[in-house]
Design a protein around this motif. Structure first.
Motif, mmCIF file in Angstrom:
data_model
loop_
_atom_site.group_PDB
_atom_site.id
_atom_site.type_symbol
_atom_site.label_atom_id
_atom_site.label_comp_id
_atom_site.label_asym_id
_atom_site.label_seq_id
_atom_site.Cartn_x
_atom_site.Cartn_y
_atom_site.Cartn_z
ATOM 1 N N TRP A 90 0.932 -1.306 0.116
ATOM 2 C CA TRP A 90 -0.108 -0.163 -0.018
ATOM 3 C C TRP A 90 0.903 1.325 -0.154
ATOM 4 O O TRP A 90 1.969 1.230 0.244
ATOM 5 C CB TRP A 90 -1.123 -0.005 1.129
ATOM 6 C CG TRP A 90 -0.258 -0.126 2.526
ATOM 7 C CD1 TRP A 90 0.304 0.830 3.342
ATOM 8 C CD2 TRP A 90 0.467 -1.218 3.312
ATOM 9 N NE1 TRP A 90 0.926 0.400 4.464
ATOM 10 C CE2 TRP A 90 1.002 -0.883 4.555
ATOM 11 C CE3 TRP A 90 0.004 -2.609 2.905
ATOM 12 C CZ2 TRP A 90 1.392 -1.787 5.282
ATOM 13 C CZ3 TRP A 90 0.498 -3.599 3.824
ATOM 14 C CH2 TRP A 90 1.249 -3.013 5.026
ATOM 15 N N CYS A 91 0.190 2.529 -0.331
ATOM 16 C CA CYS A 91 1.141 3.713 -0.317
ATOM 17 C C CYS A 91 0.869 4.418 1.125
ATOM 18 O O CYS A 91 -0.477 4.207 1.725
ATOM 19 C CB CYS A 91 0.503 4.730 -1.260
ATOM 20 S SG CYS A 91 0.890 3.883 -2.854
ATOM 21 N N VAL A 92 1.759 5.116 1.581
ATOM 22 C CA VAL A 92 1.647 5.838 2.790
ATOM 23 C C VAL A 92 1.989 7.322 2.432
ATOM 24 O O VAL A 92 2.655 7.621 1.628
ATOM 25 C CB VAL A 92 2.523 5.363 3.985
ATOM 26 C CG1 VAL A 92 2.120 3.663 4.215
ATOM 27 C CG2 VAL A 92 4.040 5.423 3.523
ATOM 28 N N ASP A 93 1.599 8.209 3.277
ATOM 29 C CA ASP A 93 2.091 9.526 3.400
ATOM 30 C C ASP A 93 3.332 10.070 4.005
ATOM 31 O O ASP A 93 3.889 9.032 4.492
ATOM 32 C CB ASP A 93 0.848 10.594 3.653
ATOM 33 C CG ASP A 93 0.419 10.301 5.263
ATOM 34 O OD1 ASP A 93 1.016 9.576 5.952
ATOM 35 O OD2 ASP A 93 -0.748 10.713 5.493
ATOM 36 N N GLY A 94 3.526 11.215 4.172
ATOM 37 C CA GLY A 94 4.845 11.440 4.956
ATOM 38 C C GLY A 94 4.910 10.981 6.429
ATOM 39 O O GLY A 94 5.842 10.916 7.140
ATOM 40 N N ASN A 95 3.685 10.960 6.927
ATOM 41 C CA ASN A 95 3.603 10.390 8.465
ATOM 42 C C ASN A 95 3.368 8.961 8.587
ATOM 43 O O ASN A 95 2.886 8.408 9.700
ATOM 44 C CB ASN A 95 2.315 11.036 9.015
ATOM 45 C CG ASN A 95 2.536 12.653 9.095
ATOM 46 O OD1 ASN A 95 3.698 13.235 9.404
ATOM 47 N ND2 ASN A 95 1.627 13.494 8.831
ATOM 48 N N GLY A 96 3.506 7.956 7.710
ATOM 49 C CA GLY A 96 3.215 6.661 7.643
ATOM 50 C C GLY A 96 1.960 6.391 7.467
ATOM 51 O O GLY A 96 1.682 5.064 7.476
ATOM 52 N N GLN A 97 0.928 7.244 7.418
ATOM 53 C CA GLN A 97 -0.480 7.014 7.206
ATOM 54 C C GLN A 97 -0.840 6.077 5.982
ATOM 55 O O GLN A 97 -0.364 6.876 5.063
ATOM 56 C CB GLN A 97 -1.474 8.055 7.427
ATOM 57 C CG GLN A 97 -1.232 8.628 8.953
ATOM 58 C CD GLN A 97 -1.768 7.610 10.110
ATOM 59 O OE1 GLN A 97 -2.511 6.985 9.739
ATOM 60 N NE2 GLN A 97 -1.220 7.879 11.368
ATOM 61 N N GLU A 98 -1.637 5.144 5.745
ATOM 62 C CA GLU A 98 -1.986 4.503 4.709
ATOM 63 C C GLU A 98 -2.790 5.421 3.877
ATOM 64 O O GLU A 98 -3.782 6.039 4.305
ATOM 65 C CB GLU A 98 -2.796 3.110 4.691
ATOM 66 C CG GLU A 98 -3.109 2.362 3.546
ATOM 67 C CD GLU A 98 -3.766 0.933 4.004
ATOM 68 O OE1 GLU A 98 -4.415 0.575 3.051
ATOM 69 O OE2 GLU A 98 -3.879 0.769 5.019
ATOM 70 N N ILE A 99 -2.524 5.532 2.495
ATOM 71 C CA ILE A 99 -3.548 6.224 1.551
ATOM 72 C C ILE A 99 -4.510 5.298 1.050
ATOM 73 O O ILE A 99 -4.099 4.216 0.663
ATOM 74 C CB ILE A 99 -2.507 6.677 0.526
ATOM 75 C CG1 ILE A 99 -1.502 7.801 0.902
ATOM 76 C CG2 ILE A 99 -3.818 7.575 -0.672
ATOM 77 C CD1 ILE A 99 -0.788 8.410 -0.190
ATOM 78 N N SER A 100 -5.789 5.863 1.339
ATOM 79 C CA SER A 100 -6.890 4.775 1.074
ATOM 80 C C SER A 100 -6.986 4.477 -0.317
ATOM 81 O O SER A 100 -6.443 5.236 -1.378
ATOM 82 C CB SER A 100 -8.257 5.437 1.142
ATOM 83 O OG SER A 100 -8.590 6.936 0.550
ATOM 84 N N ASN A 101 -7.599 3.397 -0.807
ATOM 85 C CA ASN A 101 -7.644 2.859 -2.069
ATOM 86 C C ASN A 101 -6.540 2.388 -2.895
ATOM 87 O O ASN A 101 -6.270 2.617 -3.862
ATOM 88 C CB ASN A 101 -8.689 3.751 -2.941
ATOM 89 C CG ASN A 101 -9.896 3.978 -2.461
ATOM 90 O OD1 ASN A 101 -10.732 3.059 -1.881
ATOM 91 N ND2 ASN A 101 -10.449 5.077 -2.392
ATOM 92 N N THR A 102 -5.285 2.144 -2.097
ATOM 93 C CA THR A 102 -4.224 1.819 -2.833
ATOM 94 C C THR A 102 -3.310 0.448 -2.382
ATOM 95 O O THR A 102 -2.463 0.199 -3.033
ATOM 96 C CB THR A 102 -3.136 2.954 -2.184
ATOM 97 O OG1 THR A 102 -3.090 3.017 -0.865
ATOM 98 C CG2 THR A 102 -3.193 4.362 -2.578
ATOM 99 N N ARG A 103 -4.160 -0.117 -1.652
ATOM 100 C CA ARG A 103 -3.829 -1.400 -1.343
ATOM 101 C C ARG A 103 -3.928 -2.364 -2.302
ATOM 102 O O ARG A 103 -4.949 -2.345 -2.913
ATOM 103 C CB ARG A 103 -4.616 -2.151 0.123
ATOM 104 C CG ARG A 103 -3.970 -3.495 0.610
ATOM 105 C CD ARG A 103 -4.719 -3.666 1.889
ATOM 106 N NE ARG A 103 -4.393 -2.681 2.771
ATOM 107 C CZ ARG A 103 -3.515 -2.886 3.744
ATOM 108 N NH1 ARG A 103 -2.894 -4.251 3.792
ATOM 109 N NH2 ARG A 103 -3.526 -2.302 4.638
#
Length: 1197
Positions: A904-917
């Motif tokens: 999955w993709c994450v932002d700069g804080n490590g939070q998962e970006i929705s709909n990317t898994r």
């Protein structure tokens, strides 16, 4: 009474009379001198003082902020030449107001020239008084600035005297220039005792002084040569004429002359005051007026000389006459805008005023015919209106005729006559058979029903379209509030005047435009029955603009009976008699009146029958020399039927449609020739030519070619490449063309020649400055074309040459650190055994501070080593998830869980970006957040002209059109959309905005062509927006969503979103709008049942137009000029067209590959193809380009 007493009284009376006619005195001028705050012009014989104005001044067609005051009795708006270049050689080559121009002298200390700017209320009030008296029909004259120049006791240069200056003749005169926001006026004072000489020596000869307004030299049209411009003369080359400056007037006050010298935004000519007779206080004692000879009519047009007759003082009558008010002679008046002065209003029987809330129930009186006074004594009133026909010839007035007209000289003047193939009054001419458009604004205050507060209309858009060869007229007014819209439905005649103007002509009769052209005024009075509500409609038609559209402004004032919301209105066909009455030799009045019935169908099913009385007056100017004009039928009948009215509450639009014919008022039969019934089948851009019986032929209008059944636009730009001249771009338009100046050029005062723009240059932005290189210096733009160079921090110098500062020599680092100098900067690094930032160093080794990713990773590993069960941020728990950090300790953009095979993709804080898994074995496509449309360095602003816009994945590009051919070498990117997939693209010509849909967001966005970031409009509840259409009139956008299977609409800002259709749709993709008719067209490429549909923009009247012989209708376009709906089908591999009613379907081209989008322009269709790698082109050449969507954009300067 004693004879001696009578004699004494007689002499006393004569003495009083003599005192009363002395005329203007110096004391009557505006205050001047040092005590008034004036400044003094330097003494001499040809001294000039430049003066920067506190408020702009309008002169002829220009606006000026700087003026020049000269000893020689004039004010100019450009720096004057030496006196030897203009004295004795008039007119001068530069623009000036010649107050009393001659070789004048104030070098002896006796003569002085004073000047000042003044905005005191008392001064402005006095200028207003003078202007209002000179122009009694004008209102709202409120000057906000005055320039006062006084030449006192100036002598003629070169005239000998005793030496003390006391025996020299001297003149005193004054100029006041009063300005307001849109106009400037000149007030000239010539006191009787102030004019002691009227000529000055020039080159050894006596030369009469000059008075008037000079435009200077103007550029020619086809070359760069120049010729003398207009010279409006106040006095002629006649001594009597000059002497009468202090005796006569055009303002009602002897020796005072008032002129309107400039207007904005439109200027026609210098306009003199209207009052040539003297006011009562200027007249004779005992109630007797001094006789003032009437001058012949003065032409207020350009390039003229005003000739005055010799002044002959009449003998005084012994018997005193009754005192008379001043006589107004509007023969010298020309309005600033194309407005014909109102004639005497016809007398109508006035119904009683309504009372609220319980209106009276009056009877229904029959409308009386308007009566007009005999015009025998009134022929002067409209002598000069918008275009003054006068005793001049075509040689100096050809430019006043339409470019499609010929100028013809007569004994008493000239007239303009439209050429064959065109019709109109000669001032305005349009092609026979060509559809006509009208644009304008609607303003006013309207009360509805018994409401105490009015509803305001402020610059609401009005658009009209007329199919001239069958008399059909369509009118739409936008942004009408729901509280007013339903009640406006009965007023179909609000736009019906254009139906009369372009009505279908029956044999021997002419429609309104054929008689009066495009410049006229109309006032209508509407009285509704039985409530007696009244509404006044005032419209000013201002001619044809540069886009070939008729321009109109509309004002509404009054009260309407309320029509409840949700009601519909049906208006019965009606006939209206138009009476054409010559009001004067030069102007005419058309009047009409009628009773009109209409029915209101209420939401509860009930029906009400109502009526109103309609009376209107149309005033216009005619050419008195034209025999055809004088032969116009005095009475004609307008027949109106097929009337349709509708208020679209969803889009806040009021729409009217009607069919119009003009015929005889006593006609008992109708000609059955199809040309006169409108049922001929000719192309909308063709004229129907009647023949014997019911035979006829169709002939394409001027500017089009074809067989008359189908007409195609002629590309004048391609066929006549030099038609626009140098530095100009030719922009082809349906039936005509338009010239536009290239970037860096603008039209000169003649409106044709392109001259270079003298505009400031930002040398910093252009990179044309001489500052040091950007790595060492900064260039700062300071306005105009100036800039300042300064060295960057870390450098020293004057900005033009900068040298590096060696900070290490200054000891900037810590003593336990090493300094490293670099260009413009330096670095400090602690020595081995020390740690710190180099500015502070302490003994020992530094401890690395862990990042968030490193701390999270360490905590997971520690937890795993201790055997405790935990996981990171709710990740799958088959085994422990350990975040991946890059070399700097930041989260890697893509995180994976090895045990379950998901990433999955994450932002700069490590939070998962929705709909990317993603599932096992796949890695997600990392899409960074949108950064808005950014322009590539090689992208330049869009130039004027017509362009094709098309979308290709992450960018929107444009190709300029040269006529109908694509200038492929000039194709450039317009917007860069990184990591986006743009599908549909549309253009709003009003705000110059590009709109597009994006399926990766998904979203609908826009961006300005003039710069700025992207603006996201719709970002929620979308899946696959693939089609987009813009209604620039109602300010709406429509789109299709092929995943949600629906069509939606919203305002252009994304507000008021709603679903139009969500049933019977499978794969809707292309959608187009026809704002003129309020229609939507779209295609559904459902493989089991493809179709093309149509509806009104409010979602009503949904209709299937095509469902047979379709495969994959991907592209759809509608051409409003030819009224053709065309589509590109990737299944049948065809391009086909038909009319909007589903008839006349025909194949344009076959054998194309995989078309996706299509757009029409003139006689060509342009489409895009997924499977061809050639260049984009028209279907006639069968070229195409791999891209996604395409639209047409026209840029105007």
């Amino acid at each position: 009474m004693d004879i001696h007493l009578r004699g004494w009284l007689g002499w006393a009376t004569i003495f009083a009379i003599a005192l009363s006619v002395n005329g203007l005195s110096k004391r009557d001028m505006f205050d001047y001198g040092e005590q008034a705050g004036d400044q003094l012009l330097e003494q001499g014989t040809d001294q000039t003082q430049q003066l920067i104005l506190n408020q702009s001044m309008f002169f002829f067609d220009g606006t000026y902020d700087t003026v020049y005051i000269n000893t020689n009795g004039f004010l100019s708006v450009e720096e004057p030449q030496v006196e030897s270049e203009y004295l004795g050689k008039m007119p001068a080559s530069f623009r000036m107001i010649a107050v009393f121009l001659g070789d004048l002298d104030n070098s002896d200390g006796v003569g002085k020239v004073y000047y000042r700017q003044d905005s005191r209320p008392s001064i402005l009030l006095r200028t207003t008084d003078h202007i209002n008296q000179a122009f009694p029909q004008d209102d709202e004259i409120k000057p906000t600035h005055a320039l006062i120049i006084t030449w006192e006791n100036v002598a003629a240069h070169g005239v000998p005297g005793r030496g003390d200056g006391l025996d020299r003749k001297r003149n005193t005169f004054q100029l006041v220039v009063a300005s307001m926001a849109s106009a400037s006026y000149a007030i000239l004072f010539y006191p009787r005792e102030g004019l002691q000489y009227i000529s000055t020596p020039v080159a050894g000869q006596s030369e009469l002084v000059h008075t008037g307004f000079i435009k200077g030299r103007v550029k020619g049209w086809f070359n760069w040569s120049s010729s003398p411009g207009p010279y409006y003369r106040i006095a002629t080359d006649n001594e009597t004429s000059v002497r009468q400056l202090s005796e006569e007037t055009n303002s009602g006050r002897r020796g005072v002359w008032v002129y309107e010298i400039g207007t904005s935004p439109i200027f026609y000519s210098i306009t003199p005051g209207q009052v040539t007779n003297l006011s009562p206080e200027e007249g004779m004692a005992g109630g007797q007026m001094e006789s003032v000879p009437e001058f012949p009519p003065r032409n207020t047009g350009e390039q003229q000389e005003i000739e005055f007759p010799p002044y002959e003082h009449e003998e005084e009558e012994e018997t005193p006459e009754q005192e008379l008010p001043p006589t107004v002679h509007p023969v010298q008046y020309q309005p600033r805008y194309p407005v014909v002065p109102e004639p005497p209003q016809p007398s109508y029987s006035e119904p009683p005023q309504p009372s609220y809330p319980e209106p009276t129930q009056p009877s229904y009186p029959e409308p009386t015919q308007p009566s007009y006074p005999e015009p025998t004594q009134m022929w002067f009133v409209f002598f000069l209106t918008v275009f003054a026909y006068n005793s001049e010839t075509c040689a100096s007035n050809r430019q006043k005729c339409s470019s499609f007209a010929d100028c013809k000289d007569y004994t008493n003047g000239y007239c303009c006559q439209c050429r064959p193939g065109f019709y109109g009054n000669g001032k305005d001419c349009v092609a026979e058979g060509k559809p006509q458009r009208m644009n304008g604004k609607v303003n006013g205050r309207v009360f509805v029903g018994n409401t105490p507060s009015p509803l305001e209309l402020s610059n609401n858009d009005l658009h009209s379209y007329v199919v001239a060869n069958d008399g059909r007229a369509y009118v739409a007014i936008s942004t009408i509030p729901a509280g007013l819209g339903p009640s406006l439905q009965p007023l179909s005649s609000l736009g019906g005047v254009i139906g009369w103007a372009f009505a279908l002509e029956q044999p021997g009769y002419e429609n309104g435009f054929s008689i009066i052209g495009g410049v006229f005024s109309r006032q209508a009075e509407v009285t509704f029955l039985p409530g007696n509500e009244r509404l006044t409609i005032k419209q000013e038609f201002k001619g044809i603009d540069e886009h070939d559209h008729l321009v109109v402004s509309t004002e509404l004032e009054g009260r309407l009976p309320e029509v409840p919301r949700g009601s519909t209105v049906q208006i019965d066909p009606y006939k209206e008699i138009y009476h054409n009455t010559p009001f004067s030799l030069f102007s005419s009045v058309i009047t009409s009146s009628s009773n009109r019935d209409y029915t209101v169908s209420l939401p509860d099913g009930s029906v009400q029958t109502k009526a109103y009385q309609w009376r209107q007056t149309i005033t216009y100017q005619s050419c008195p020399n034209d025999e055809e004009v004088r032969a116009v039928q005095s009475t004609q009948q307008l027949s109106v039927d097929q009337i349709f009215v509708m208020y679209d509450s969803g889009n806040q639009l009021i729409r009217y449609a009607m069919s119009n014919k003009i015929d005889s008022s006593d006609s008992t039969h109708t000609c059955q020739n199809p040309c006169f019934t409108g049922r001929h089948g000719c192309d909308t851009n063709a004229a129907c030519r009647p023949e014997e019986g019911i035979q006829f032929t169709c002939e394409c209008s001027t500017g089009f070619t074809g067989d008359g059944r189908q007409c195609y636009d002629i590309d004048e730009c391609r066929e006549m490449s030099e038609i626009c001249g140098s530095h100009a771009i030719c922009n082809n338009q349906p039936g005509t063309f338009r010239c536009e100046c290239m970037d860096g050029f603008q039209f000169a005062s003649d409106g044709k020649t392109c001259v270079e723009v003298d505009r400031p240059i930002d040398h910093c932005q252009r990179g044309t400055n001489n500052c040091d290189i950007p790595e060492r210096a900064r260039c700062s733009y300071t306005g105009a074309s100036a800039y300042i160079c300064s060295c960057l921090s870390g450098f020293v110098g004057d900005g033009y040459t900068c040298q590096d500062i060696d900070e290490c020599e200054q000891g900037r680092c810590h003593r336990d650190a090493v300094c490293y100098n670099s260009q413009g900067s330096f670095t400090c690094q602690c020595r081995p055994g020390f740690h710190g930032d180099g500015f502070q160093c302490t003994p020992g080794s530094p401890e690395h501070e862990k990042t968030q990713c490193e701390r999270d990773r360490e905590s997971i590993q520690v937890s795993s080593n201790t055997g405790s069960f935990s996981f990171f941020r709710l990740r799958p728990s088959v085994s422990q998830y350990v975040p991946t950090c890059d070399q700097h300790g930041a989260y890697e953009p893509t995180q994976c869980h090895g045990s379950i095979g998901q990433c999955w993709c994450v932002d700069g804080n490590g939070q998962e970006i929705s709909n990317t898994r993603t599932g096992p074995g796949q890695r997600p496509l990392f899409i960074p957040p949108p950064i808005g449309p950014t322009t590539r360095p090689d992208v330049s602003p869009v130039a004027p002209g017509t362009h094709l816009l098309f979308a290709q994945s992450g960018k929107i590009e444009q190709i300029p059109l040269d006529g109908y051919s694509m200038n492929k070498g000039e194709a450039k990117a317009l917007l860069h959309l990184p990591d986006r997939v743009a599908i549909a693209v549309a253009y709003d010509c009003v705000e110059k905005m590009v709109y597009w849909t994006d399926i990766t967001g998904p979203s609908i966005s826009k961006a300005s062509l003039e710069g700025g970031d992207t603006i996201s409009l719709i970002t929620t509840d979308l899946e696959s927006p693939e089609g987009l259409a813009i209604d620039h009139l109602a300010r709406l956008m429509f789109w299709t969503d092929s995943m949600k299977d629906r069509i939606e609409v919203a305002k252009l800002d994304g507000s008021q979103r709603r679903v139009l259709f969500d049933t019977d749709l499978v794969n809707p993709r292309p959608i187009v709008a026809d704002p003129s008719y309020g229609r939507l067209y779209w295609a559904d490429w459902n493989r089991d049942g493809p179709k093309i549909e149509m509806s009104n923009m409010d979602g009503t009247d949904r209709t299937v137009l095509v469902k047979d012989d379709l495969g994959l209708p991907n592209g759809l376009t509608y051409d409003p000029e030819s009224q053709q709906l065309c589509w590109a089908d990737a299944g049948t591999r065809k391009v086909q067209c038909m009319d909007p009613n589903g008839r006349n379907r025909r194949t344009i081209v076959e054998g194309i590959q995989y078309p996706f989008a299509i757009v029409s322009h003139g006689r060509n269709l342009y489409y895009t193809d997924w499977r061809r790698y050639d260049d984009l082109g028209p279907v006639s050449q069968n070229d195409c380009l791999i891209n996604v969507h395409i639209c047409l954009m026209t840029m105007f300067i």
